[in-house]
Design a protein around this motif. Sequence first.
Motif, PDB file in Angstrom:
ATOM      1  N   GLY A 100       0.789  -1.223   0.000  1.00  0.00           N
ATOM      2  CA  GLY A 100       0.000   0.000   0.000  1.00  0.00           C
ATOM      3  C   GLY A 100       0.820   1.271   0.000  1.00  0.00           C
ATOM      4  N   GLU A 101       2.129   1.155  -0.277  1.00  0.00           N
ATOM      5  CA  GLU A 101       2.978   2.342  -0.303  1.00  0.00           C
ATOM      6  C   GLU A 101       2.749   3.169  -1.564  1.00  0.00           C
ATOM      7  OE1 GLU A 101       7.007   1.163   0.229  1.00  0.00           O
ATOM      8  OE2 GLU A 101       6.606   0.018   2.060  1.00  0.00           O
ATOM      9  N   VAL A 102       2.322   2.518  -2.637  1.00  0.00           N
ATOM     10  CA  VAL A 102       1.958   3.220  -3.865  1.00  0.00           C
ATOM     11  C   VAL A 102       0.539   2.794  -4.243  1.00  0.00           C
ATOM     12  CG1 VAL A 102       4.306   3.505  -4.724  1.00  0.00           C
ATOM     13  CG2 VAL A 102       3.024   1.448  -5.323  1.00  0.00           C
ATOM     14  N   GLN A 103      -0.196   3.723  -4.834  1.00  0.00           N
ATOM     15  CA  GLN A 103      -1.589   3.446  -5.181  1.00  0.00           C
ATOM     16  C   GLN A 103      -1.729   2.803  -6.555  1.00  0.00           C
ATOM     17  OE1 GLN A 103      -4.047   6.953  -5.200  1.00  0.00           O
ATOM     18  NE2 GLN A 103      -5.922   5.858  -5.728  1.00  0.00           N
ATOM     19  N   ILE A 104      -0.855   3.198  -7.492  1.00  0.00           N
ATOM     20  CA  ILE A 104      -0.960   2.753  -8.872  1.00  0.00           C
ATOM     21  C   ILE A 104       0.303   1.985  -9.261  1.00  0.00           C
ATOM     22  CG2 ILE A 104      -1.385   3.432 -11.259  1.00  0.00           C
ATOM     23  CD1 ILE A 104      -3.646   4.169  -9.352  1.00  0.00           C
ATOM     24  N   LEU A 105       0.111   0.803  -9.833  1.00  0.00           N
ATOM     25  CA  LEU A 105       1.220   0.038 -10.394  1.00  0.00           C
ATOM     26  C   LEU A 105       0.996  -0.063 -11.895  1.00  0.00           C
ATOM     27  CD1 LEU A 105       3.787  -1.633  -9.874  1.00  0.00           C
ATOM     28  CD2 LEU A 105       2.323  -3.660  -9.671  1.00  0.00           C
ATOM     29  N   VAL A 106       1.922   0.500 -12.674  1.00  0.00           N
ATOM     30  CA  VAL A 106       1.828   0.510 -14.128  1.00  0.00           C
ATOM     31  C   VAL A 106       2.729  -0.587 -14.672  1.00  0.00           C
ATOM     32  CG1 VAL A 106       2.037   1.900 -16.214  1.00  0.00           C
ATOM     33  CG2 VAL A 106       1.422   2.993 -14.043  1.00  0.00           C
ATOM     34  N   ALA A 107       2.183  -1.436 -15.528  1.00  0.00           N
ATOM     35  CA  ALA A 107       2.930  -2.605 -15.996  1.00  0.00           C
ATOM     36  C   ALA A 107       2.726  -2.832 -17.483  1.00  0.00           C
ATOM     37  CB  ALA A 107       2.499  -3.849 -15.225  1.00  0.00           C
TER      38      ALA A 107
END
Length: 247
Positions: A100-107
């Motif tokens: 939960g340290e980042v809201q968005i993961l772009v892959a």
Amino acid sequence: RAMARTRLRDPLSIEASPRNTAARSVRQQVIPVDKKRKPELFLHLLKSRRWGQTLVFVKTRKGAEQLVATLLAHKVGADAIHGDKPQAARQRALDRFKAGEVQILVATDVAARGLDIDDLPQVVNFDLPIVAEDYIHRIGRTGRAGASGEAISLVCADEVDLLGAIEALTRQTLERSEEPGFEPDHRVPLTNAAGQPVKKPKKPKPPKTATGRTGKGVPNNWVGFDAPTSPRPTKTARKPPVKPRPR
């Protein structure tokens, strides 16, 4: 599978679910938008729909870094996973996302298979995949273990063939919904059951008159101007008058 058919005798295949089908617990939706407005629309949806943790798929590594930079500029915590990053950096980005340290993961599609994320409510296809089967693997990251999920695809006009291939593979027409204020100038054509774009019917041409003219632009007082005329009689050679014989 092809090798099994040639090498094995009467093999048994066991599948947990039919191939190329998405879980029924995943709601799929297509939002048409112009390509240049995709980042703006994504930020709008992120705020207006109050998305939590979201996994976003893009087509290229450069596109992943550009989207992360845009999100960070708007103070949205984001990180990326793609082929240019070493495995340790990919794992670190995934661990930050799970924590939960980042809201968005772009892959990119390098992360479409094998990702195991508990309680992931949202998957967004920022770009449609080139290979239709990758769409199934992408949206399979949500709606797992009986939980409900949502998969939203932002589709522009030049991706209609990719959309048609996905709908033909999954044998369903994906729900479309335009977002107010983001209606595209370049419309995304509808597709038929075979996944092919539906062409608009051509406008019928005005009927031609007997002389081949349509009558457009001819004044009303020229009645009969274009009416076919009867052929003129051909001239016949006249015989010289017969002179009376003298008696």
